[in-house]
Motif scaffolding. Structure first.
Motif, PDB file in Angstrom:
ATOM      1  N   UNK A 225       0.876  -1.405   0.512  1.00 51.90           N
ATOM      2  CA  UNK A 225      -0.023  -0.093  -0.139  1.00 51.90           C
ATOM      3  C   UNK A 225       0.742   1.626   0.188  1.00 51.90           C
ATOM      4  N   UNK A 226       1.958   1.129   1.003  1.00 48.30           N
ATOM      5  CA  UNK A 226       2.994   2.330   0.850  1.00 48.30           C
ATOM      6  C   UNK A 226       3.466   2.374  -0.330  1.00 48.30           C
ATOM      7  N   UNK A 227       3.658   1.571  -1.100  1.00 45.24           N
ATOM      8  CA  UNK A 227       4.492   1.897  -2.705  1.00 45.24           C
ATOM      9  C   UNK A 227       3.675   2.140  -4.266  1.00 45.24           C
ATOM     10  N   UNK A 228       2.121   1.638  -3.144  1.00 45.97           N
ATOM     11  CA  UNK A 228       0.936   2.430  -4.525  1.00 45.97           C
ATOM     12  C   UNK A 228       1.239   3.473  -4.017  1.00 45.97           C
ATOM     13  N   UNK A 229       0.785   4.599  -2.613  1.00 49.58           N
ATOM     14  CA  UNK A 229       1.051   5.725  -2.410  1.00 49.58           C
ATOM     15  C   UNK A 229       2.447   6.518  -2.543  1.00 49.58           C
ATOM     16  N   UNK A 230       3.109   5.872  -2.775  1.00 46.52           N
ATOM     17  CA  UNK A 230       4.191   6.722  -3.478  1.00 46.52           C
ATOM     18  C   UNK A 230       4.710   7.020  -4.797  1.00 46.52           C
ATOM     19  N   UNK A 231       4.441   6.066  -5.292  1.00 46.70           N
ATOM     20  CA  UNK A 231       4.536   5.644  -7.129  1.00 46.70           C
ATOM     21  C   UNK A 231       3.308   6.920  -7.665  1.00 46.70           C
ATOM     22  N   UNK A 232       3.886   7.634  -8.911  1.00 48.35           N
ATOM     23  CA  UNK A 232       3.132   8.038  -9.272  1.00 48.35           C
ATOM     24  C   UNK A 232       1.445   7.706 -10.138  1.00 48.35           C
ATOM     25  N   UNK A 233       1.026   8.307 -10.306  1.00 49.56           N
ATOM     26  CA  UNK A 233      -0.248   7.401 -11.450  1.00 49.56           C
ATOM     27  C   UNK A 233      -0.323   5.449 -10.292  1.00 49.56           C
ATOM     28  N   UNK A 234      -0.423   6.102  -9.374  1.00 49.22           N
ATOM     29  CA  UNK A 234      -0.886   4.131  -9.106  1.00 49.22           C
ATOM     30  C   UNK A 234      -2.114   4.385  -7.680  1.00 49.22           C
ATOM     31  N   UNK A 236      -5.069   4.643  -8.062  1.00 49.94           N
ATOM     32  CA  UNK A 236      -6.258   3.578  -8.307  1.00 49.94           C
ATOM     33  C   UNK A 236      -6.658   2.239  -7.660  1.00 49.94           C
ATOM     34  N   UNK A 237      -4.802   1.993  -7.762  1.00 49.82           N
ATOM     35  CA  UNK A 237      -4.046   0.740  -7.583  1.00 49.82           C
ATOM     36  C   UNK A 237      -4.366   0.796  -5.738  1.00 49.82           C
ATOM     37  N   UNK A 238      -3.490   2.217  -5.350  1.00 47.47           N
ATOM     38  CA  UNK A 238      -3.923   2.109  -3.747  1.00 47.47           C
ATOM     39  C   UNK A 238      -5.349   1.938  -3.804  1.00 47.47           C
ATOM     40  N   UNK A 239      -6.445   2.896  -4.023  1.00 47.18           N
ATOM     41  CA  UNK A 239      -7.816   2.544  -3.743  1.00 47.18           C
ATOM     42  C   UNK A 239      -8.107   0.377  -3.570  1.00 47.18           C
ATOM     43  N   UNK A 240      -8.008   0.432  -4.801  1.00 44.79           N
ATOM     44  CA  UNK A 240      -8.929  -1.343  -4.973  1.00 44.79           C
ATOM     45  C   UNK A 240      -7.504  -1.947  -3.785  1.00 44.79           C
ATOM     46  N   UNK A 272      -2.000   5.749   8.087  1.00 40.06           N
ATOM     47  CA  UNK A 272      -1.527   6.874   7.286  1.00 40.06           C
ATOM     48  C   UNK A 272      -0.837   6.286   6.348  1.00 40.06           C
ATOM     49  N   UNK A 273      -0.582   5.425   5.353  1.00 41.20           N
ATOM     50  CA  UNK A 273      -0.017   4.896   4.346  1.00 41.20           C
ATOM     51  C   UNK A 273      -1.018   4.682   3.224  1.00 41.20           C
ATOM     52  N   UNK A 274      -2.550   5.124   4.224  1.00 39.13           N
ATOM     53  CA  UNK A 274      -3.074   5.582   2.816  1.00 39.13           C
ATOM     54  C   UNK A 274      -3.613   6.631   2.883  1.00 39.13           C
ATOM     55  N   UNK A 275      -3.429   7.608   4.002  1.00 39.87           N
ATOM     56  CA  UNK A 275      -3.418   8.565   3.752  1.00 39.87           C
ATOM     57  C   UNK A 275      -2.655   9.641   3.235  1.00 39.87           C
ATOM     58  N   UNK A 276      -1.523   9.059   2.983  1.00 36.61           N
ATOM     59  CA  UNK A 276      -0.449   9.836   2.983  1.00 36.61           C
ATOM     60  C   UNK A 276      -0.943   9.950   1.224  1.00 36.61           C
ATOM     61  N   UNK A 277      -1.315   8.453   0.709  1.00 32.21           N
ATOM     62  CA  UNK A 277      -1.076   8.494  -0.675  1.00 32.21           C
ATOM     63  C   UNK A 277      -2.562   9.494  -1.257  1.00 32.21           C
ATOM     64  N   UNK A 278      -4.107   9.303  -1.059  1.00 31.01           N
ATOM     65  CA  UNK A 278      -4.903  10.630  -0.927  1.00 31.01           C
ATOM     66  C   UNK A 278      -4.590  11.933  -0.822  1.00 31.01           C
ATOM     67  N   UNK A 279      -3.828  12.410   0.116  1.00 33.10           N
ATOM     68  CA  UNK A 279      -2.834  13.275   0.093  1.00 33.10           C
ATOM     69  C   UNK A 279      -2.202  14.196  -0.781  1.00 33.10           C
ATOM     70  N   UNK A 280      -1.003  12.594  -1.151  1.00 40.41           N
ATOM     71  CA  UNK A 280      -0.469  13.261  -1.960  1.00 40.41           C
ATOM     72  C   UNK A 280      -0.860  13.393  -3.753  1.00 40.41           C
ATOM     73  N   UNK A 281      -2.396  12.879  -3.809  1.00 38.05           N
ATOM     74  CA  UNK A 281      -3.329  13.081  -4.443  1.00 38.05           C
ATOM     75  C   UNK A 281      -4.033  14.179  -4.912  1.00 38.05           C
ATOM     76  N   UNK A 282      -4.377  14.834  -3.594  1.00 39.27           N
ATOM     77  CA  UNK A 282      -5.158  16.437  -3.478  1.00 39.27           C
ATOM     78  C   UNK A 282      -6.828  15.531  -3.031  1.00 39.27           C
TER      79      UNK A 282
END
Length: 796
Positions: A225-234, A236-240, A272-282
């Motif tokens: 999950x953290x890897x998906x959140x830190x990678x650009x364009x991922x 949707x994968x993080x949400x799934x 925290x990992x999932x919030x970071x992914x959503x916050x990074x995407x805005x």
């Protein structure tokens, strides 16, 4: 007299090349033993003027003042077989049980880097692997991956494809030996694939883990999950994957970290990992939804979660929105820390809002928070204005701000500003700490003011108010060594030991490198320091730089005089220790300098052993040949050494490997290879070399690599002379036609070449002296072919 001249004239061109490339063997002079070298060193008088050699007021030691070491060399027997065959590396046969027990005992206690862990594991006998436990395999995988965050930056492994391949090899070998992988084994393999962004393979390893009957913990899910959140364009994968985590958690298919019981709810790090992914995407609506889920689960977000949200708000909505969020955080009872002010300051600097920058710096100073150096460097104010703005810092924290400003000035090579900041610090009566003087001494040394740095060292630290640490000593030792002040360098090293500080590996490397450059390589002094390194307590682990310095000293010394027997055994033993004692993965420069040392010492078996080791490592890591690509003359010198010792087979072996390595050869190498074929009486080998170099569709076997740019006029002339010498007259015209055809093609890699009249005349003379019955007709055909392709080369 006339008969003797005729006999001399009948000597072929290849024989002339034989005289040119045959080197005289070294004279059998008596070699000095190691004890004689040390006796000579101890009889050398010390320098009388100590003020210039050391730090002012303290004596500067000479090389002879170093205590005499006790070095015991092990006799190295030559390998079986001919001299041109490379020696196999020294591999001591170990009892499998003893080897496994030693590995198991040292693995958890030693701070092994990824390279050393891999080297130690690969040295284990196959029978030892069955004695390893699953915890030993997991620690091995973690070290290779670089999971230990306490290691220094240079010691930690970097995630590469090679790292993954090594971990897979450890997994397969131990599994075949009967070691059953557990959840931590799979977690390490999942983590390395996420580091390399191989998410499909990470999911495959997760599925294999489940298929083996192991219930995964939340850790591998969190890693993906953290890897998906830190990678650009991922996103949707993080949400799934977030929904998949929830589904598996509800079904009881995720175990707790500390037990095999099913995990009841999502923990704070996963949120925290999932919030970071959503916050990074805005997508802050999603962030609010996750915060509500945390509240319903009874989990209160900590300052890390709120800082993550603050960073996303600043990135997508600007400074004003970030300031409002910071106010809400303060009203909710969160204490803003350095991670809270960092995104706000960076946004204010990017938006060029100077008033907000001042306000944020003042607010940070009120909380005794000093921004990071990379943030201070971007502040658009004069350093003294920054000091005035942050005057609210307590006195114990003001020196940290001065240190950050000094380091910022050093990164821009503004050494004048460094001295101004030091004067300002003294006027404000701020107590400088060791870090401040470390930065100042480093700045003086980088500005080339070594004498001023030595005077400041004596002024600051001889008073007893502050004590220099190991890092300050390392700066002074390295600076003295780089500027050739060897006596001062040794004084700082000895003074460091008098203060009870341990000499670390970087300091030994600086000393050895300086001695290797001093007086064209002072190998005797290098031997003394190397012996001290081996006996150091606590133990010091040599690195590639250590071995490079030792071999560089031997190579430089070999250029001025013949190495003694003891010196040569010293170089051999250190080359052997790199693999079997210290488990150092040799890089390109180590191989380059070791080869230079043995070539300079005229030791062909040792040089061929180094070359063979480099070839074996090249199969796993192509970077080890970089030094030979940049400086191919070292391999050329190795071929010359083999020819000088009449080991023609070794010269051809080097040539064949040269082509197999896909290194760009030089024309001189082709000449040496043809000369070796001539001396061995193998014209077929010479023919294979020439046709392989000039034929695009030649087979990639030994000596058959298309490389026409190195077949110049000299190489062609040598080949034709060798063919005449060995009676292969039918090869002359085809070779010339092939060379002429390749030379006239529009090939960008092949320079435009012309055949000279001198070369044609020599070939014609050789044909006339051969007394072959077909020589006159062959001469006519040759001149006709030359006149057709190279009109200006026809002899008059």
């Amino acid at each position: 007299m006339h008969g003797r001249r005729t006999k001399q004239a009948a000597v072929s061109w290849a024989a002339a090349y034989s005289r040119a490339y045959t080197y005289r063997l070294q004279s059998a002079e008596q070699r000095r033993s190691l004890s004689e070298l040390y006796n000579r060193m101890e009889k050398k008088p010390a320098a009388k003027n100590t003020k210039k050699d050391g730090v002012e007021g303290l004596p500067g030691p000479s090389i002879s003042a170093i205590p005499r070491p006790k070095i015991h060399f092990q006799k190295i027997e030559p390998s079986a077989g001919s001299k041109q065959q490379a020696r196999e590396p020294n591999q001591q046969l170990k009892d499998p049980k003893a080897a496994a027990d030693e590995y198991i005992a040292k693995l958890p206690k030693s701070k092994w880097s990824g390279e050393k862990t891999w080297a130690r594991f690969s040295q284990l006998p196959r029978e030892s692997l069955a004695r390893l436990r699953d915890i030993d395999v997991n620690r091995t995988l973690a070290n290779i991956r670089g999971a230990d965050k306490t290691l220094a930056q240079g010691e930690r492994a970097v995630a590469t494809t090679m790292t993954l391949n090594r971990m897979l090899e450890v997994f397969e070998k131990t599994k075949q030996a009967g070691v059953v992988p557990d959840k931590y084994t799979y977690q390490e393999l999942i983590a390395i694939n996420v580091d390399l962004l191989n998410f499909d393979y990470a999911h495959e390893w997760l599925d294999k883990m489940v298929q083996q009957g192991i219930t995964p913990t939340i850790r591998p899910y969190r890693t993906i999950l953290k890897g998906y959140g830190a990678t650009a364009g991922m996103l949707d994968n993080a949400r799934r994957f977030w929904q998949e985590i929830k589904t598996k958690l509800a079904a009881g298919q995720i175990a707790a970290d500390d037990s095999s019981e099913p995990m009841r709810s999502i923990d704070m790090p996963t949120y925290t990992c999932y919030i970071a992914a959503e916050a990074k995407a805005g997508d802050f609506a999603k962030v609010v939804g996750v915060l509500e889920e945390m509240e319903q689960a009874g989990i209160t977000p900590d300052i890390t979660v709120r800082n993550t949200i603050l960073d996303g708000i600043v990135r997508h909505r600007g400074l004003d929105a970030g300031l409002r969020e910071a106010e809400l955080m303060a009203e909710s009872g969160y204490e803003l820390n350095g991670y809270s002010y960092a995104p706000l300051l960076n946004a204010a600097i990017s938006e060029q809002r100077h008033d907000d920058i001042r306000a944020l710096l003042a607010a940070a100073a009120a909380k005794n928070i000093v921004p990071a150096v990379h943030t201070i460097r971007r502040v658009p104010f004069d350093p003294f204005e920054t000091l005035e703005i942050m005057s609210g810092l307590q006195s114990s924290h003001q020196v940290r701000l001065y240190n950050a400003l000094i380091e910022t000035a050093m990164r821009t090579n503004d050494f004048g500003r460094v001295l101004q900041l030091i004067d300002h610090l003294r006027q404000r009566e701020v107590a400088a700490n060791v870090v401040t003087y470390t930065l100042l001494l480093d700045a003086l040394n980088k500005a080339g003011r070594l004498e001023q740095a030595k005077s400041m060292f004596a002024k600051v630290f001889n008073g007893g108010e502050l004590k220099p640490d190991a890092y300050i000593y390392s700066i002074m030792i390295d600076a003295c060594g780089r500027q050739g002040d060897v006596r001062s360098m040794l004084w700082f090293k000895n003074d460091m030991q008098r203060q009870g500080l341990a000499v670390s590996e970087p300091i030994y490397n600086s000393v050895l490198s300086a001695l290797a450059r001093w007086r064209h390589g002072n190998l005797q002094a290098v031997m003394v320091v190397a012996d001290e390194l081996e006996r150091a307590k606590p133990a010091v682990r040599p690195t590639c730089r250590t071995f490079s310095a030792i071999f560089a000293a031997a190579a430089a010394q070999a250029q001025t005089r013949t190495l003694g027997a003891g010196e040569l055994e010293f170089v051999r033993s250190w080359y052997r220790h790199a693999s079997d004692r210290y488990y150092v993965a040799k890089d390109s420069f180590v191989y380059f300098m070791a080869l230079s040392a043995f070539i300079g010492a005229r030791c062909l078996p040792d040089a061929m052993a180094v070359f063979a080791d480099m070839l074996r490592d090249y199969e796993r890591n192509r970077l080890v040949a970089d030094g030979f690509v940049r400086k191919p003359n070292r391999m050329l010198d190795l071929m010359k050494l083999a020819l000088g010792q009449q080991e023609f087979g070794a010269a051809l072996e080097i040539w064949n490997h040269w082509l197999q390595l896909r290194l760009p050869p030089v024309p001189k190498a082709a000449e040496l290879a043809l000369f070796a074929c001539d001396q061995m009486g193998q014209p077929d080998m010479a023919r294979a070399i020439i046709y392989g170099l000039l034929t695009p569709d030649a087979s990639p076997s030994a000596g058959c690599v298309f490389c026409p740019q190195i077949v110049d006029e000299s190489v062609l002339g040598l080949y034709m002379a060798a063919m005449i010498k060995h009676g292969q007259f039918d090869e002359l015209l085809p070779a010339l036609r092939l060379w002429a055809g390749v030379a006239t093609k529009e090939e960008p890699l092949v320079p435009k070449r012309q055949l000279s009249e001198s070369t044609v005349s020599k070939i014609v003379r050789l044909l006339r002296r051969s007394k072959h019955p077909e020589a006159p007709a062959l001469i006519g055909q040759l001149l006709t072919l030359v006149d057709e392709h190279f009109p200006g080369a026809t002899p008059i």
